[in-house]
Design a protein around this motif. Sequence first.
Motif, PDB file in Angstrom:
ATOM      1  N   GLU A 186     -12.330  -6.861   1.374  1.00 27.70           N
ATOM      2  CA  GLU A 186     -13.497  -6.523   3.254  1.00 27.70           C
ATOM      3  C   GLU A 186     -11.761  -5.795   3.436  1.00 27.70           C
ATOM      4  O   GLU A 186     -12.609  -4.657   3.619  1.00 27.70           O
ATOM      5  CB  GLU A 186     -13.924  -7.299   4.227  1.00 27.70           C
ATOM      6  N   TYR A 187     -11.230  -6.271   3.342  1.00 30.41           N
ATOM      7  CA  TYR A 187      -9.466  -4.709   3.758  1.00 30.41           C
ATOM      8  C   TYR A 187      -9.139  -3.982   2.676  1.00 30.41           C
ATOM      9  O   TYR A 187      -8.721  -2.954   2.770  1.00 30.41           O
ATOM     10  CB  TYR A 187      -7.584  -6.242   3.040  1.00 30.41           C
ATOM     11  N   ASP A 195     -10.154   4.228   5.385  1.00 39.67           N
ATOM     12  CA  ASP A 195      -9.228   5.315   6.029  1.00 39.67           C
ATOM     13  C   ASP A 195      -8.815   6.495   5.343  1.00 39.67           C
ATOM     14  O   ASP A 195      -8.428   6.816   4.390  1.00 39.67           O
ATOM     15  CB  ASP A 195      -7.684   3.937   6.083  1.00 39.67           C
ATOM     16  N   PRO A 217      -0.110  -6.867   3.660  1.00 43.49           N
ATOM     17  CA  PRO A 217      -0.817  -7.471   4.325  1.00 43.49           C
ATOM     18  C   PRO A 217      -2.010  -7.854   2.951  1.00 43.49           C
ATOM     19  O   PRO A 217      -2.616  -8.928   2.622  1.00 43.49           O
ATOM     20  CB  PRO A 217      -2.136  -6.440   4.780  1.00 43.49           C
ATOM     21  N   ILE A 218      -1.669  -6.812   1.267  1.00 39.28           N
ATOM     22  CA  ILE A 218      -2.124  -7.604   0.736  1.00 39.28           C
ATOM     23  C   ILE A 218      -1.802  -8.767  -0.156  1.00 39.28           C
ATOM     24  O   ILE A 218      -2.633  -9.627  -0.334  1.00 39.28           O
ATOM     25  CB  ILE A 218      -2.447  -6.511  -0.751  1.00 39.28           C
ATOM     26  N   GLU A 245       0.830  -0.797   0.543  1.00 37.85           N
ATOM     27  CA  GLU A 245      -0.215   0.086   0.021  1.00 37.85           C
ATOM     28  C   GLU A 245       0.675   1.324   0.434  1.00 37.85           C
ATOM     29  O   GLU A 245       1.858   1.289   0.587  1.00 37.85           O
ATOM     30  CB  GLU A 245      -0.561  -0.488   1.365  1.00 37.85           C
ATOM     31  N   LEU A 257      -2.723 -11.695   2.086  1.00 38.00           N
ATOM     32  CA  LEU A 257      -4.472 -12.332   1.586  1.00 38.00           C
ATOM     33  C   LEU A 257      -4.571 -12.840   0.011  1.00 38.00           C
ATOM     34  O   LEU A 257      -5.541 -14.042   0.284  1.00 38.00           O
ATOM     35  CB  LEU A 257      -5.427 -10.640   1.840  1.00 38.00           C
ATOM     36  N   LEU A 261     -11.714 -11.950   2.341  1.00 37.62           N
ATOM     37  CA  LEU A 261     -10.748 -11.074   3.084  1.00 37.62           C
ATOM     38  C   LEU A 261     -10.494 -10.002   2.498  1.00 37.62           C
ATOM     39  O   LEU A 261     -10.168  -8.846   2.687  1.00 37.62           O
ATOM     40  CB  LEU A 261     -10.265 -11.946   4.360  1.00 37.62           C
ATOM     41  N   LEU A 284     -11.614  -1.171   3.764  1.00 38.19           N
ATOM     42  CA  LEU A 284     -11.300  -0.802   4.698  1.00 38.19           C
ATOM     43  C   LEU A 284      -9.755   0.527   4.588  1.00 38.19           C
ATOM     44  O   LEU A 284     -10.072   1.409   4.798  1.00 38.19           O
ATOM     45  CB  LEU A 284     -11.027  -1.570   5.839  1.00 38.19           C
ATOM     46  N   ILE A 285      -9.098  -0.292   4.092  1.00 37.34           N
ATOM     47  CA  ILE A 285      -7.812   0.510   3.182  1.00 37.34           C
ATOM     48  C   ILE A 285      -8.673   1.869   2.500  1.00 37.34           C
ATOM     49  O   ILE A 285      -8.136   3.094   2.310  1.00 37.34           O
ATOM     50  CB  ILE A 285      -6.903   0.103   1.990  1.00 37.34           C
TER      51      ILE A 285
END
Length: 54
Positions: free
Chosen positions: A40-41, A48, A25-26, A2, A29, A37, A44-45
């Motif tokens: 959803e991540y 943010d 994290p990406i 990210e 996942l 998941l 959320l990003i």
Amino acid sequence: MEPGKEYPSFQLYRHGVPVSMIGSPIDALERIGDQHLLQEYARLIAEDSDNPEP
């Protein structure tokens, strides 16, 4: 990875066996393969307020 974020690399294990190195994290996942998941991540990003615009 990210934009604007740095993550330590770590080893992904499956059933006690190391399968790959993960850098974000990406990446984790995507390798786990759970699309819910991952979506959803990503949601959320996107929501943010501290996350810099791409």
